[in-house]
Design a protein around this motif. Structure first.
Motif, PDB file in Angstrom:
ATOM      1  N   ALA A  20       1.044  -1.394  -0.237  1.00 39.76           N
ATOM      2  CA  ALA A  20       0.250   0.308  -0.092  1.00 39.76           C
ATOM      3  C   ALA A  20       0.897   1.494   0.242  1.00 39.76           C
ATOM      4  O   ALA A  20       1.761   1.017   0.476  1.00 39.76           O
ATOM      5  N   THR A  21       0.013   2.549  -0.717  1.00 37.87           N
ATOM      6  CA  THR A  21       0.937   3.780  -1.019  1.00 37.87           C
ATOM      7  C   THR A  21       0.793   4.563   0.890  1.00 37.87           C
ATOM      8  O   THR A  21      -0.056   4.192   2.170  1.00 37.87           O
ATOM      9  N   VAL A  22       2.164   5.399   1.544  1.00 42.24           N
ATOM     10  CA  VAL A  22       1.814   5.793   2.354  1.00 42.24           C
ATOM     11  C   VAL A  22       0.932   6.418   2.702  1.00 42.24           C
ATOM     12  O   VAL A  22       0.533   6.893   3.676  1.00 42.24           O
ATOM     13  N   VAL A  58       9.185   9.771   4.952  1.00 46.40           N
ATOM     14  CA  VAL A  58       8.511  10.726   3.767  1.00 46.40           C
ATOM     15  C   VAL A  58       8.740  11.560   4.138  1.00 46.40           C
ATOM     16  O   VAL A  58       9.302  12.396   3.610  1.00 46.40           O
ATOM     17  N   LEU A  59       7.921  12.977   5.047  1.00 53.05           N
ATOM     18  CA  LEU A  59       7.950  14.181   4.703  1.00 53.05           C
ATOM     19  C   LEU A  59       9.182  15.336   5.280  1.00 53.05           C
ATOM     20  O   LEU A  59       9.088  15.923   4.533  1.00 53.05           O
ATOM     21  N   ALA A  60       9.403  14.546   5.845  1.00 53.91           N
ATOM     22  CA  ALA A  60      11.448  15.373   6.177  1.00 53.91           C
ATOM     23  C   ALA A  60      12.201  15.425   5.135  1.00 53.91           C
ATOM     24  O   ALA A  60      13.267  16.546   4.882  1.00 53.91           O
ATOM     25  N   ARG A  61      12.181  14.093   4.017  1.00 57.46           N
ATOM     26  CA  ARG A  61      12.947  14.163   3.542  1.00 57.46           C
ATOM     27  C   ARG A  61      12.046  13.777   2.040  1.00 57.46           C
ATOM     28  O   ARG A  61      12.439  14.160   0.684  1.00 57.46           O
ATOM     29  N   SER A  62      10.788  14.739   1.887  1.00 57.40           N
ATOM     30  CA  SER A  62      10.633  15.054   0.725  1.00 57.40           C
ATOM     31  C   SER A  62       9.826  13.941  -0.334  1.00 57.40           C
ATOM     32  O   SER A  62       9.914  14.570  -1.457  1.00 57.40           O
ATOM     33  N   ARG A  63       9.269  13.320   0.218  1.00 61.66           N
ATOM     34  CA  ARG A  63       9.277  11.887  -0.914  1.00 61.66           C
ATOM     35  C   ARG A  63       7.553  11.935  -1.032  1.00 61.66           C
ATOM     36  O   ARG A  63       7.100  13.123   0.022  1.00 61.66           O
ATOM     37  N   THR A  68       5.249   6.385  -2.251  1.00 61.89           N
ATOM     38  CA  THR A  68       5.565   5.948  -1.756  1.00 61.89           C
ATOM     39  C   THR A  68       5.301   4.620  -0.668  1.00 61.89           C
ATOM     40  O   THR A  68       4.419   4.360  -0.942  1.00 61.89           O
ATOM     41  N   LYS A  69       5.891   3.287  -1.198  1.00 61.96           N
ATOM     42  CA  LYS A  69       5.510   2.187  -0.310  1.00 61.96           C
ATOM     43  C   LYS A  69       5.473   2.279   1.133  1.00 61.96           C
ATOM     44  O   LYS A  69       6.178   2.158   1.931  1.00 61.96           O
ATOM     45  N   VAL A  70       4.607   1.405   1.781  1.00 62.22           N
ATOM     46  CA  VAL A  70       4.434   1.130   3.361  1.00 62.22           C
ATOM     47  C   VAL A  70       5.870   0.408   3.405  1.00 62.22           C
ATOM     48  O   VAL A  70       6.335   0.392   4.911  1.00 62.22           O
TER      49      VAL A  70
END
Length: 74
Positions: A20-22, A58-63, A68-70
């Motif tokens: 699943a995606t984030v 995710v957020l801190a690395r601007s993904r 992005t997959k779980v």
């Protein structure tokens, strides 16, 4: 009064598929008002993903949470 483990446990464990995606995981966490999900693959638990994982990986690395997959951040 002492608190027992059974008093804090939930009846239903909420899971998310490893592929699943984030974004899908976030939606599921918001729906159930929880801060983590058990990650499964083929019906078997393979990990856990938390709000902190999403913030740091995710957020801190601007993904992109849509891509992005779980399994990449658990």
């Amino acid at each position: 009064m002492s608190l027992k483990v059974e008093d804090a446990m939930v009846d239903e464990v909420v899971t998310v598929d490893a592929d699943a995606t984030v974004r899908q995981a976030v939606d599921l966490m918001n729906k159930h008002e929880i801060g983590c999900l058990i990650v499964v693959r083929g019906g078997k638990a393979v990990g856990i993903v938390t709000e902190r994982d999403m913030l740091n990986r995710v957020l801190a690395r601007s993904r992109d949470p849509e891509r992005t997959k779980v399994s990449e951040i658990m």
